[in-house]
Design an enzyme around this catalytic site. Structure first.
Site, PDB file in Angstrom:
ATOM      1  N   GLU A 137       2.530  -5.746   4.574  1.00 43.19           N
ATOM      2  CA  GLU A 137       2.471  -4.611   5.497  1.00 43.19           C
ATOM      3  C   GLU A 137       1.543  -4.928   6.669  1.00 43.19           C
ATOM      4  O   GLU A 137       1.877  -4.728   7.840  1.00 43.19           O
ATOM      5  CB  GLU A 137       1.941  -3.352   4.785  1.00 43.19           C
ATOM      6  CG  GLU A 137       2.854  -2.780   3.719  1.00 43.19           C
ATOM      7  CD  GLU A 137       2.556  -3.323   2.332  1.00 43.19           C
ATOM      8  OE1 GLU A 137       2.002  -4.446   2.226  1.00 43.19           O
ATOM      9  OE2 GLU A 137       2.888  -2.627   1.360  1.00 43.19           O
ATOM     10  N   GLU A 177      -6.556   2.608  -9.259  1.00 45.24           N
ATOM     11  CA  GLU A 177      -6.313   1.160  -9.244  1.00 45.24           C
ATOM     12  C   GLU A 177      -7.343   0.464 -10.131  1.00 45.24           C
ATOM     13  O   GLU A 177      -7.093  -0.611 -10.659  1.00 45.24           O
ATOM     14  CB  GLU A 177      -6.367   0.622  -7.809  1.00 45.24           C
ATOM     15  CG  GLU A 177      -5.664  -0.718  -7.636  1.00 45.24           C
ATOM     16  CD  GLU A 177      -5.530  -1.170  -6.189  1.00 45.24           C
ATOM     17  OE1 GLU A 177      -6.522  -1.625  -5.603  1.00 45.24           O
ATOM     18  OE2 GLU A 177      -4.420  -1.082  -5.635  1.00 45.24           O
ATOM     19  N   LYS A 193       5.706  -5.665  -5.522  1.00 45.59           N
ATOM     20  CA  LYS A 193       5.660  -6.558  -4.353  1.00 45.59           C
ATOM     21  C   LYS A 193       6.687  -7.678  -4.517  1.00 45.59           C
ATOM     22  O   LYS A 193       7.418  -8.000  -3.573  1.00 45.59           O
ATOM     23  CB  LYS A 193       4.269  -7.203  -4.236  1.00 45.59           C
ATOM     24  CG  LYS A 193       3.164  -6.292  -3.753  1.00 45.59           C
ATOM     25  CD  LYS A 193       1.899  -7.124  -3.519  1.00 45.59           C
ATOM     26  CE  LYS A 193       0.662  -6.275  -3.415  1.00 45.59           C
ATOM     27  NZ  LYS A 193      -0.573  -7.041  -3.357  1.00 45.59           N
ATOM     28  N   LYS A 233      -8.267  -8.583   3.211  1.00 40.00           N
ATOM     29  CA  LYS A 233      -9.056  -9.529   2.424  1.00 40.00           C
ATOM     30  C   LYS A 233      -8.294 -10.851   2.287  1.00 40.00           C
ATOM     31  O   LYS A 233      -8.833 -11.913   2.532  1.00 40.00           O
ATOM     32  CB  LYS A 233      -9.342  -8.897   1.057  1.00 40.00           C
ATOM     33  CG  LYS A 233     -10.150  -9.752   0.136  1.00 40.00           C
ATOM     34  CD  LYS A 233     -10.485  -9.006  -1.137  1.00 40.00           C
ATOM     35  CE  LYS A 233     -10.987  -9.986  -2.183  1.00 40.00           C
ATOM     36  NZ  LYS A 233     -11.363  -9.341  -3.439  1.00 40.00           N
ATOM     37  N   GLY A 239     -11.184  -5.141  -2.892  1.00 42.01           N
ATOM     38  CA  GLY A 239     -10.627  -4.427  -1.746  1.00 42.01           C
ATOM     39  C   GLY A 239     -11.052  -2.971  -1.691  1.00 42.01           C
ATOM     40  O   GLY A 239     -11.464  -2.455  -0.649  1.00 42.01           O
ATOM     41  N   ARG A 240     -10.997  -2.282  -2.821  1.00 43.49           N
ATOM     42  CA  ARG A 240     -11.299  -0.840  -2.824  1.00 43.49           C
ATOM     43  C   ARG A 240     -12.799  -0.559  -2.826  1.00 43.49           C
ATOM     44  O   ARG A 240     -13.206   0.599  -2.859  1.00 43.49           O
ATOM     45  CB  ARG A 240     -10.597  -0.166  -3.995  1.00 43.49           C
ATOM     46  CG  ARG A 240     -10.825  -0.821  -5.345  1.00 43.49           C
ATOM     47  CD  ARG A 240      -9.824  -0.309  -6.387  1.00 43.49           C
ATOM     48  NE  ARG A 240      -9.938  -0.993  -7.668  1.00 43.49           N
ATOM     49  CZ  ARG A 240      -9.319  -2.135  -7.983  1.00 43.49           C
ATOM     50  NH1 ARG A 240      -8.567  -2.744  -7.095  1.00 43.49           N
ATOM     51  NH2 ARG A 240      -9.459  -2.673  -9.184  1.00 43.49           N
ATOM     52  N   HIS A 270      -4.419  28.123  -0.982  1.00 46.28           N
ATOM     53  CA  HIS A 270      -3.173  28.771  -0.568  1.00 46.28           C
ATOM     54  C   HIS A 270      -1.971  27.900  -0.890  1.00 46.28           C
ATOM     55  O   HIS A 270      -0.904  28.088  -0.313  1.00 46.28           O
ATOM     56  CB  HIS A 270      -3.245  29.094   0.931  1.00 46.28           C
ATOM     57  CG  HIS A 270      -4.388  30.024   1.236  1.00 46.28           C
ATOM     58  ND1 HIS A 270      -4.254  31.386   1.198  1.00 46.28           N
ATOM     59  CD2 HIS A 270      -5.691  29.770   1.501  1.00 46.28           C
ATOM     60  CE1 HIS A 270      -5.429  31.944   1.467  1.00 46.28           C
ATOM     61  NE2 HIS A 270      -6.324  30.975   1.642  1.00 46.28           N
TER      62      HIS A 270
HETATM   63  O1  F6P Z   1      -1.936  -3.610  -3.285  1.00 46.30           O
HETATM   64  C1  F6P Z   1      -3.133  -3.909  -3.850  1.00 46.30           C
HETATM   65  C2  F6P Z   1      -4.172  -4.433  -2.907  1.00 46.30           C
HETATM   66  O2  F6P Z   1      -4.471  -5.732  -3.279  1.00 46.30           O
HETATM   67  C3  F6P Z   1      -5.402  -3.563  -2.920  1.00 46.30           C
HETATM   68  O3  F6P Z   1      -6.198  -3.777  -4.015  1.00 46.30           O
HETATM   69  C4  F6P Z   1      -6.023  -3.909  -1.626  1.00 46.30           C
HETATM   70  O4  F6P Z   1      -7.013  -2.988  -1.255  1.00 46.30           O
HETATM   71  C5  F6P Z   1      -4.808  -3.908  -0.740  1.00 46.30           C
HETATM   72  O5  F6P Z   1      -3.784  -4.445  -1.555  1.00 46.30           O
HETATM   73  C6  F6P Z   1      -4.936  -4.662   0.539  1.00 46.30           C
HETATM   74  O6  F6P Z   1      -5.196  -6.031   0.334  1.00 46.30           O
HETATM   75  P1  F6P Z   1      -5.689  -6.945   1.501  1.00 46.30           P
HETATM   76  O7  F6P Z   1      -6.989  -6.454   1.986  1.00 46.30           O
HETATM   77  O8  F6P Z   1      -5.784  -8.326   0.911  1.00 46.30           O
HETATM   78  O9  F6P Z   1      -4.653  -6.908   2.600  1.00 46.30           O
END
Ligand code: F6P
Length: 532
Positions: free
Chosen positions: A201, A339, A498, A195, A253-254, A370
């Site tokens: 990452e 979240e 972060k 987003k 995002g979620r 199990h």
């Molecule tokens: O770490 C939190 C967060 O902002 C989430 O809410 C989101 O889904 C994820 O990181 C990834 O964010 P982005 O889509 O901006 O890379």
């Protein structure tokens, strides 16, 4: 807010759940239907009075008003000043949706159309890699830009007739290395799903993938697509705007699998099946908007959650799909629920006067039986369980095996409720032991029972049904959040880690760790001495 409910809960604390079934039609009266989908909460200690008090919570929270405000594009996400409109992404034929007087639907439908054109071209081999038709799609994203499509691609495996899909999320180089190892750079499409297009990452993995591709392919960026709200950053990364699929900041995002973030899913199952997924979500939206509270599945699912978590104080809930392809649902729901509702302050910034949302965890049945079911049945803590089960799998020739799966699911909720008392346990070991040994052995075989569970049952895990299920959980989070007075749509709790990771990077690269606390400095030192 929960005082009346807590008083009532204390009054009925000694009551056995199974005694509630002495009433005429407990199962019918304590379940909710949406078409061919059934949510059964009869195996909980909720009675007519408790349900009435729970529904009062909705009225006191102005739930109907808040719900309509969400669907109508009000800025419910107050700390970020944003509307919460993931529902617009599945509003296929629902008319205009206004944000600050501007109808967002033409833009939503145009983007959906562009996604479909691109997905069709990839699937048909008209959009190719530099070595031929696309064989593999790698979605690079994390959190909501990974969990939704990864969960859904696995859930809908029987409908997967497009290229192979891989999901890379972790900054651990092992994740991208394992994915790239199985792919041919000349026939791989990389989708960078972020987003913000700043997430460390995702951007690190995207650069690694680009470097990998550039070793073989003349124009690596031509095999990249981007899913983002940040058009300028996707351009800086070198991705042609024709392969950039944007969305607005009112999609959290979620909550984003319904739009461009779902592109890998659309490429996997095709635009028609993806539309069926959207239609499922839309059907749940319509139900949520129109059903009276006792008949309203998201509302009742939320109230059962509040009863177990805030009223009875059970700190966790287990999500137990007896549907192996929903293996990633618990992880998806961990982000969606934790979240969203894992917050310590109310909307106005004051301390939350009660517990925030619960810890969500789980794994598919029968595997969990199990592993951790021992604790669920005999541990000292009560874990409310949420079962999911389909009437049919997709393996017609193995239907009898599916019946075994269903029998296990129903047996678990029955066992949790009934338990096994000492007398019955004695009967199990009588003949093998006697005297004090018999007593001891019997006690190990006692199941306290009276442990609550709910079951969500549906005919089959189709794209449409998956859409309904995901939208059901989204609205459950909304209802719980409104009752708790939480902003379910921000996530400030992820920021500190972060920031500190960014500050620690130079230290782990060899900088001075002496300003850090003794534990952190000691760990850096240990890892350095061992090859960091
Ligand atoms: O770490 C939190 C967060 O902002 C989430 O809410 C989101 O889904 C994820 O990181 C990834 O964010 P982005 O889509 O901006 O890379």
């Amino acid at each position: 807010m929960f005082d009346d409910l807590k008083r009532h809960a204390a009054n009925v604390a000694d009551r056995r759940i199974e005694s509630l079934f002495e009433a005429s039609d407990r199962a019918g009266e304590f379940s909710v239907r949406l078409g061919d989908m059934l949510f059964d909460y009869a195996k909980t200690n909720i009675d007519v009075e408790a349900r009435g008090l729970l529904i009062d919570l909705l009225d006191r929270a102005d739930m109907a008003v808040k719900r309509d405000e969400m669907f109508n594009g009000q800025a419910l996400n107050a700390t970020e000043g944003r509307a919460v409109l993931h529902t617009a992404l599945r509003n296929l034929d629902g008319g205009p949706v206004l944000v600050e007087g501007y109808d967002v639907m033409p833009g939503v439908l145009e983007t959906l159309d562009r996604m479909e054109t691109f997905a069709r071209a990839v699937r048909a081999g008209h959009f190719t890699g530099q070595g031929g038709p696309i064989t593999d799609v790698i979605n690079i994203g994390i959190g909501g830009s990974d969990l939704g499509p990864a969960m859904a691609v696995q859930a809908l495996a029987p409908y997967h007739d497009g290229p192979r899909c891989h999901f890379v999320s972790n900054v651990d180089p092992a994740d991208i290395a394992d994915a790239l190892r199985g792919c041919d750079p000349e026939t791989t499409l990389v989708i960078v799903a972020s987003k913000t297009f700043t997430t460390i990452e995702t951007m690190t993995n995207a650069r690694t993938a680009k470097a990998w591709m550039s070793e073989t392919v003349a124009d690596p960026a031509a095999q990249f697509a981007a899913l983002s709200t940040a058009g300028d950053k996707t351009r800086d990364f070198g991705i042609d705007p024709s392969r950039v699929f944007g969305f607005a900041d009112w999609v959290g995002g979620r909550y984003s699998v319904w739009g461009p973030i779902g592109l890998s899913l659309m490429i996997a199952i095709g635009p028609e099946a993806f539309r069926a997924f959207l239609r499922g979500g839309q059907a749940m939206d319509r139900h949520f908007l129109s059903a009276d509270w006792p008949e309203n599945m998201p509302a009742m699912l939320a109230l059962v959650g509040l009863w177990h978590n805030q009223v009875l104080g059970h700190a966790t809930r287990a999500v137990l799909p007896y549907d192996n392809r929903l293996a990633r649902l618990p992880a998806y729901l961990q982000q969606l629920e934790m979240e969203s509702n894992g917050k310590g302050v109310s909307m106005d910034g004051s301390d939350l006067p009660f517990d925030s949302g619960p810890v969500v965890w789980g794994a598919p049945g029968t595997n969990g039986q199990h592993a951790f079911y021992q604790l669920i049945h005999q541990g000292t803590r009560v874990v409310p369980c949420e079962f999911l089960v389909a009437a049919q799998g997709h393996e017609d020739e193995l239907h009898h095996q599916h019946q075994l799966l269903v029998a296990n699911c129903l047996a678990q909720s029955e066992a949790l409720m009934r338990g096994r008392d000492l007398d019955e346990a004695r009967g199990k070991v009588a003949g093998k032991f006697d005297g004090a040994e018999l007593e001891k052995q019997a006690r190990h075989r006692v199941f306290p029972g009276n442990r609550p569970s709910t079951t969500l049952a549906y005919p089959q895990l189709t794209p449409e049904m998956l859409g309904r299920i995901i939208a059901l959980y989204e609205h459950r989070v909304f209802v719980e959040g409104v009752v708790l007075g939480i902003n379910s749509y921000d996530q400030w709790g992820v920021e500190l880690g972060k920031e500190l990771a960014t500050a620690l990077q130079p230290v782990v690269e060899g900088g001075d760790a002496s300003a850090k606390d003794g534990s952190t400095a000691g760990l850096v030192g240990f890892l350095k001495r061992n090859g960091l």
